[in-house]
Design a protein around this motif. Structure first.
Motif, short mmCIF file in Angstrom:
data_model
loop_
_atom_site.label_atom_id
_atom_site.label_comp_id
_atom_site.label_asym_id
_atom_site.label_seq_id
_atom_site.Cartn_x
_atom_site.Cartn_y
_atom_site.Cartn_z
N VAL A 99 48.78 50.09 61.57
CA VAL A 99 49.56 50.73 62.63
C VAL A 99 48.77 50.78 63.94
N THR A 100 49.48 50.62 65.05
CA THR A 100 48.88 50.72 66.37
C THR A 100 49.54 51.85 67.14
N LEU A 101 48.71 52.66 67.81
CA LEU A 101 49.21 53.76 68.62
C LEU A 101 49.07 53.39 70.09
N TYR A 102 50.21 53.36 70.79
CA TYR A 102 50.24 53.14 72.24
C TYR A 102 50.35 54.52 72.87
N SER A 103 49.20 55.12 73.09
CA SER A 103 49.11 56.53 73.46
C SER A 103 49.49 56.76 74.91
N PRO A 104 49.93 57.99 75.21
CA PRO A 104 50.18 58.32 76.61
C PRO A 104 48.90 58.68 77.36
N GLY B 234 56.30 58.17 81.40
CA GLY B 234 55.34 57.08 81.60
C GLY B 234 54.22 57.08 80.60
N ARG B 235 53.51 55.93 80.56
CA ARG B 235 52.31 55.77 79.75
C ARG B 235 51.58 54.50 80.21
N LEU C 2 45.41 57.56 76.41
CA LEU C 2 44.23 56.72 76.18
C LEU C 2 44.38 55.39 76.89
N ARG C 3 43.27 54.84 77.35
CA ARG C 3 43.33 53.56 78.05
C ARG C 3 43.25 52.37 77.11
N GLU C 4 42.91 52.59 75.85
CA GLU C 4 42.92 51.56 74.82
C GLU C 4 43.83 52.02 73.68
N GLU C 5 44.23 51.07 72.82
CA GLU C 5 45.16 51.40 71.73
C GLU C 5 44.41 51.50 70.40
N PRO C 6 44.32 52.68 69.81
CA PRO C 6 43.75 52.79 68.47
C PRO C 6 44.60 52.00 67.46
N THR C 7 43.94 51.30 66.56
CA THR C 7 44.65 50.51 65.54
C THR C 7 44.08 50.82 64.17
N ARG D 237 54.85 54.23 70.22
CA ARG D 237 54.69 54.29 71.67
C ARG D 237 55.12 55.68 72.13
N ILE D 238 54.26 56.34 72.90
CA ILE D 238 54.55 57.70 73.34
C ILE D 238 54.49 57.76 74.87
N PHE D 239 55.60 58.19 75.46
CA PHE D 239 55.74 58.34 76.90
C PHE D 239 55.86 59.83 77.22
#
Length: 268
Positions: free
Chosen positions: A150-155, A98-99, A157-162, A227-229
């Motif tokens: 690049v965008t990071l969809y982290s497992p 999950g993430r 963080l509540r926001e996405e670093p870009t 994207r990291i789950f």
């Protein structure tokens, strides 16, 4: 995308599962064994996600999977479910990740109302070690350079670093927070350039954190999105605490659920 796989992963087709199937969930540590128990757990997740949308299909030599997106409690949450088939074509194992974990908490609250055992994050005694079939480790594929946007969809963080200037340091901090990375499988992202890597790694306390990292590529062949789950809950909490210590001065409070308290990250 395989309708049969989607139906099976939603718990609506028990006969698609082997009688001795085992299921690893994002929230709990022990695997769930047996067709009836695994189907019931998959149905509970599907219902808690409230008809999730299947957004990505993953395909490997021995594994295939689906990424689902939903918004329980108004917070966008994603899970990645990977299935392995036996010689008879039945699903022998399912592993679900999950993430992001600040929003997985909302999903956990919903699941707890239906089946409290599925929301119990206890790791048991000693460092967490995954159960299940003995893995055959493979090499990590080469990762192309990061795109400038690049965008990071982290497992965690509540926001996405870009942006490469932000995502790069986050990935460097992550590399300091784990050790002994091993790769279980590499899968293609169906219908778009990219790949996913299934990983075990050791984090704080000697626990094994399990991940799926999905890299999508832009037209130049650079990594445009990551994207990291992860699983299970409390191991990711240990990892999140370590990352907060490294990044609290780099990423603002909007990225963290409770930045005022490092110990809050270990509270299930």
């Amino acid at each position: 995308m395989s309708d049969q796989l989607n139906v099976a992963l939603s718990g609506q087709a028990p006969t698609a599962l082997a009688e001795d199937v085992s299921l690893a969930t994002p929230l709990t540590a022990p695997r769930i064994a047996g067709r009836d128990a695994a189907s019931a757990a998959l149905r509970t997740y599907h219902q808690a996600l409230a008809a999730p949308e299947a957004t990505v299909r993953l395909k490997g030599d021995e594994l295939e999977g689906v990424v689902y997106s939903a918004s329980p409690g108004g917070r966008e949450t994603e899970i990645a479910a990977l299935a392995r088939h036996d010689a008879a074509g039945l699903i022998a194992t399912v592993d679900v990740y999950g993430r992001p974990w600040p929003f997985m908490a909302a999903l956990r609250d919903v699941i707890a109302k239906t089946d409290p055992a599925l929301a119990d994050p206890s790791l048991g005694s000693g460092p967490y070690t995954p159960e299940g079939p003995t893995p055959v480790w493979v090499d990590h594929p080469a990762v192309p350079p990061l795109a400038q946007d690049v965008t990071l969809y982290s497992p965690i963080l509540r926001e996405e670093p870009t942006g490469k200037a932000v995502v790069g340091p986050v990935l460097e901090a992550a590399a300091q927070s784990f050790s002994d990375l091993k790769v279980r499988a590499v899968l293609d992202i169906v219908g778009q350039p990219g790949f996913a890597v299934v990983i075990d790694e050791y984090v704080d306390g000697g626990h094994v954190q399990q991940l799926v990292e999905a890299f999508t590529l832009n037209d130049a062949g650079e990594v445009g999105g990551i994207r990291i789950f992860t699983r299970p809950w409390l191991v990711t909490a240990h990892f999140r605490k370590s990352m907060y210590a490294l990044l609290k001065d780099t990423l603002g409070p909007e990225f963290w659920e409770a930045p005022e308290s490092e110990d809050a990250f270990l509270t299930p």
